[in-house]
Write an enzyme that holds these catalytic residues in place. Structure first.
Site, PDB file in Angstrom:
ATOM      1  CB  CYS A 118      -0.936   0.006   1.203  1.00 65.35           C
ATOM      2  SG  CYS A 118      -1.955  -1.447   1.310  1.00 65.35           S
ATOM      3  CG  HIS A 259      -3.426   3.264   2.939  1.00 63.88           C
ATOM      4  ND1 HIS A 259      -3.681   2.985   1.618  1.00 63.88           N
ATOM      5  CD2 HIS A 259      -3.568   2.092   3.609  1.00 63.88           C
ATOM      6  CE1 HIS A 259      -3.960   1.695   1.492  1.00 63.88           C
ATOM      7  NE2 HIS A 259      -3.908   1.132   2.691  1.00 63.88           N
ATOM      8  CG  ASN A 289      -6.817  -1.222   1.521  1.00 62.64           C
ATOM      9  OD1 ASN A 289      -6.088  -0.697   0.683  1.00 62.64           O
ATOM     10  ND2 ASN A 289      -6.363  -1.768   2.630  1.00 62.64           N
TER      11      ASN A 289
HETATM   12  O1  UT7 Z   1      -3.939  -1.544   3.660  1.00 65.64           O
HETATM   13  C1  UT7 Z   1      -3.034  -2.194   4.475  1.00 65.64           C
HETATM   14  C2  UT7 Z   1      -3.245  -1.861   5.888  1.00 65.64           C
HETATM   15  N1  UT7 Z   1      -4.431  -2.452   6.361  1.00 65.64           N
HETATM   16  C3  UT7 Z   1      -5.031  -1.982   7.420  1.00 65.64           C
HETATM   17  O2  UT7 Z   1      -4.567  -1.007   7.947  1.00 65.64           O
HETATM   18  C4  UT7 Z   1      -6.218  -2.701   7.957  1.00 65.64           C
HETATM   19  C5  UT7 Z   1      -6.213  -2.637   9.444  1.00 65.64           C
HETATM   20  N2  UT7 Z   1      -7.254  -3.400  10.091  1.00 65.64           N
HETATM   21  C6  UT7 Z   1      -8.578  -3.111   9.989  1.00 65.64           C
HETATM   22  O3  UT7 Z   1      -8.992  -2.255   9.230  1.00 65.64           O
HETATM   23  C7  UT7 Z   1      -9.534  -3.835  10.899  1.00 65.64           C
HETATM   24  O4  UT7 Z   1      -8.783  -4.551  11.841  1.00 65.64           O
HETATM   25  C8  UT7 Z   1     -10.498  -4.819  10.177  1.00 65.64           C
HETATM   26  C9  UT7 Z   1     -11.535  -4.029   9.414  1.00 65.64           C
HETATM   27  C10 UT7 Z   1      -9.720  -5.715   9.218  1.00 65.64           C
HETATM   28  C11 UT7 Z   1     -11.224  -5.686  11.184  1.00 65.64           C
HETATM   29  O5  UT7 Z   1     -11.887  -4.863  12.146  1.00 65.64           O
HETATM   30  P1  UT7 Z   1     -11.707  -5.144  13.715  1.00 65.64           P
HETATM   31  O6  UT7 Z   1     -12.564  -4.175  14.389  1.00 65.64           O
HETATM   32  O7  UT7 Z   1     -10.239  -5.105  14.002  1.00 65.64           O
HETATM   33  O8  UT7 Z   1     -12.308  -6.574  13.869  1.00 65.64           O
HETATM   34  P2  UT7 Z   1     -11.639  -7.900  14.446  1.00 65.64           P
HETATM   35  O9  UT7 Z   1     -10.655  -8.451  13.454  1.00 65.64           O
HETATM   36  O10 UT7 Z   1     -11.167  -7.649  15.837  1.00 65.64           O
HETATM   37  O11 UT7 Z   1     -12.888  -8.848  14.498  1.00 65.64           O
HETATM   38  C12 UT7 Z   1     -14.019  -8.550  15.344  1.00 65.64           C
HETATM   39  C13 UT7 Z   1     -15.119  -9.556  15.065  1.00 65.64           C
HETATM   40  C14 UT7 Z   1     -14.636 -10.997  15.018  1.00 65.64           C
HETATM   41  O12 UT7 Z   1     -15.626 -11.812  15.595  1.00 65.64           O
HETATM   42  P3  UT7 Z   1     -15.483 -12.331  17.109  1.00 65.64           P
HETATM   43  O13 UT7 Z   1     -14.203 -13.107  17.137  1.00 65.64           O
HETATM   44  O14 UT7 Z   1     -15.443 -11.094  17.939  1.00 65.64           O
HETATM   45  O15 UT7 Z   1     -16.714 -13.147  17.283  1.00 65.64           O
HETATM   46  C15 UT7 Z   1     -14.559 -11.311  13.547  1.00 65.64           C
HETATM   47  O16 UT7 Z   1     -14.740 -12.673  13.255  1.00 65.64           O
HETATM   48  O17 UT7 Z   1     -15.683  -9.295  13.778  1.00 65.64           O
HETATM   49  C16 UT7 Z   1     -15.720 -10.508  13.023  1.00 65.64           C
HETATM   50  N3  UT7 Z   1     -15.616 -10.179  11.610  1.00 65.64           N
HETATM   51  C17 UT7 Z   1     -16.660  -9.967  10.803  1.00 65.64           C
HETATM   52  N4  UT7 Z   1     -17.993  -9.979  11.034  1.00 65.64           N
HETATM   53  C18 UT7 Z   1     -18.794  -9.693   9.998  1.00 65.64           C
HETATM   54  C19 UT7 Z   1     -14.464 -10.025  10.883  1.00 65.64           C
HETATM   55  N5  UT7 Z   1     -14.775  -9.735   9.608  1.00 65.64           N
HETATM   56  C20 UT7 Z   1     -16.121  -9.685   9.538  1.00 65.64           C
HETATM   57  C21 UT7 Z   1     -17.043  -9.416   8.501  1.00 65.64           C
HETATM   58  N6  UT7 Z   1     -18.362  -9.433   8.775  1.00 65.64           N
HETATM   59  N7  UT7 Z   1     -16.627  -9.117   7.240  1.00 65.64           N
END
Ligand code: UT7
Length: 332
Positions: A118, A259, A289
């Site tokens: 990125c 970004h 993204n």
């Molecule tokens: O471009 C390169 C750089 N990239 C980034 O900077 C991305 C950085 N990270 C993020 O943007 C976020 O971490 C994400 C959007 C990828 C994820 O958001 P989060 O708030 O960090 O969620 P999480 O990974 O902590 O997951 C929370 C919950 C989980 O369920 P449990 O374990 O709490 O039951 C996931 O399984 O959300 C669940 N989950 C989803 N639920 C519905 C993860 N993806 C999804 C989804 N739909 N698509």
């Protein structure tokens, strides 16, 4: 140094390309166990663009590059260096920039691809700027472009909802000191290489072994939550670093172009820089993204929206796989 040596580079043309096909959050609800509500609140994304079955990276790059050349008022033969930043090349050999070269008519340009995920576009601008500063190149085409939807695992809801396709191009030409790209910084920390990766398809887990595909290795994998925290810290630190070195307060900026990975990351960084919302550009809702295309597409949208005008002072800061991060301060 020669008296007539140009000291920096300025953006003289811009052009973007997005595939026509739009994939909404509702479309994704039919593919994986997710919801518009989760995607919108956790990421800010509402839709992303996706290449058609018969489209590939070079098609987007040709469209964006041609638009940037026209905007700069240049003939293709006047470009002497073409750098394509991408993490999703059309094929391993040759470089996608070489595939694009004859289609754009860049007959006098040396071409190479640059891989910094990125951060690739800002890395490429930094490289281009050095060549212009030394006089080795006079007119450089820099493109950030991705076909990420070709590399996502459509069974993995934690990644497939995030990424989109697109290309953003700029032309850089010599400028007087105080104009154009004023200051850049770039960083890499490979200790975090496993946070964002596509482990298969290269020589470690080659595509010619069935087990590579069976283990679903040639797909983007991300440890999102850990990446989130590093992203906020890194984007903030490098942005402040560049501003401090330039003797500029965040409040002096006309626009901050971060970004576009996640609206919560963007807002957290904006707050840490003490910037009001109207000085932080956001288009992640419309394009998702797009990795190396993210910053140039946001710059182009910001110009179209009247948020980035000629003479404005802007800071663009990227973050991504590697880990890599990079920032550029420029007078547009
Ligand atoms: O471009 C390169 C750089 N990239 C980034 O900077 C991305 C950085 N990270 C993020 O943007 C976020 O971490 C994400 C959007 C990828 C994820 O958001 P989060 O708030 O960090 O969620 P999480 O990974 O902590 O997951 C929370 C919950 C989980 O369920 P449990 O374990 O709490 O039951 C996931 O399984 O959300 C669940 N989950 C989803 N639920 C519905 C993860 N993806 C999804 C989804 N739909 N698509």
């Amino acid at each position: 140094m020669h008296d007539d040596m140009p000291r920096t580079a300025r953006i003289t043309g811009m052009g973007g390309a997005l595939p026509e096909r739009v994939l909404t959050n509702e479309d994704l609800e039919r593919i994986v166990d997710t919801s518009d509500e989760w995607i919108a609140t956790r990421t800010g994304i509402r839709q992303r663009h996706m290449v058609a079955d018969d489209e590939a990276l070079s098609d987007l790059v040709v469209r964006a590059g041609a638009a940037a050349l026209e905007d700069a008022g240049l003939e293709p033969g006047e470009i002497d260096l073409f750098i394509l930043a991408t993490a999703t090349p059309e094929q391993p050999i040759p470089a996608t920039s070489a595939i694009v070269q004859p289609r754009l008519g860049l007959v006098n340009a040396a071409c190479f691809d640059l891989s910094a995920a990125c951060s690739g576009f800002v890395y490429a601008v930094n490289v281009a700027r050095q060549f212009i500063t030394t006089g080795e190149a006079r007119r450089v085409l820099v493109v950030g472009a991705e076909c990420l939807t070709r590399y996502v695992d459509w069974t993995d809801r934690t990644t497939c909802v995030l990424f989109g396709d697109g290309a953003g191009a700029i032309v850089l030409e010599p400028a007087e000191p105080g104009d154009g790209i004023l200051r850049t910084a770039w960083r890499t920390d490979g200790r975090y290489a496993d946070l964002i990766q596509m482990p298969g398809g290269g020589c470690r887990f080659p595509p010619n072994r069935p087990e590579t595909l069976e283990a679903r290795l040639p797909f983007i994998k991300m440890r999102g939550n850990e990446t989130f925290k590093v992203a906020v810290r890194a984007l903030t630190e490098i942005s402040l670093g560049v501003l401090t070195e330039a003797g500029i307060e965040p409040g002096d900026l006309d626009l901050f172009i971060p970004h576009q990975a996640n609206i919560r990351i963007i807002q957290a960084v904006g707050n840490r820089l003490g910037l009001p919302a109207e000085k932080v550009y956001i288009n992640v809702d419309r394009v998702g993204n797009t990795s190396a295309a993210s910053i140039p597409l946001a710059m182009i949208d910001a110009v179209r929206d009247g948020r980035l005008k000629r003479g404005d002072l802007a800071l663009a800061t990227a973050f991504g796989g590697g880990l890599t991060w990079a920032s550029m301060l420029f007078r547009f």
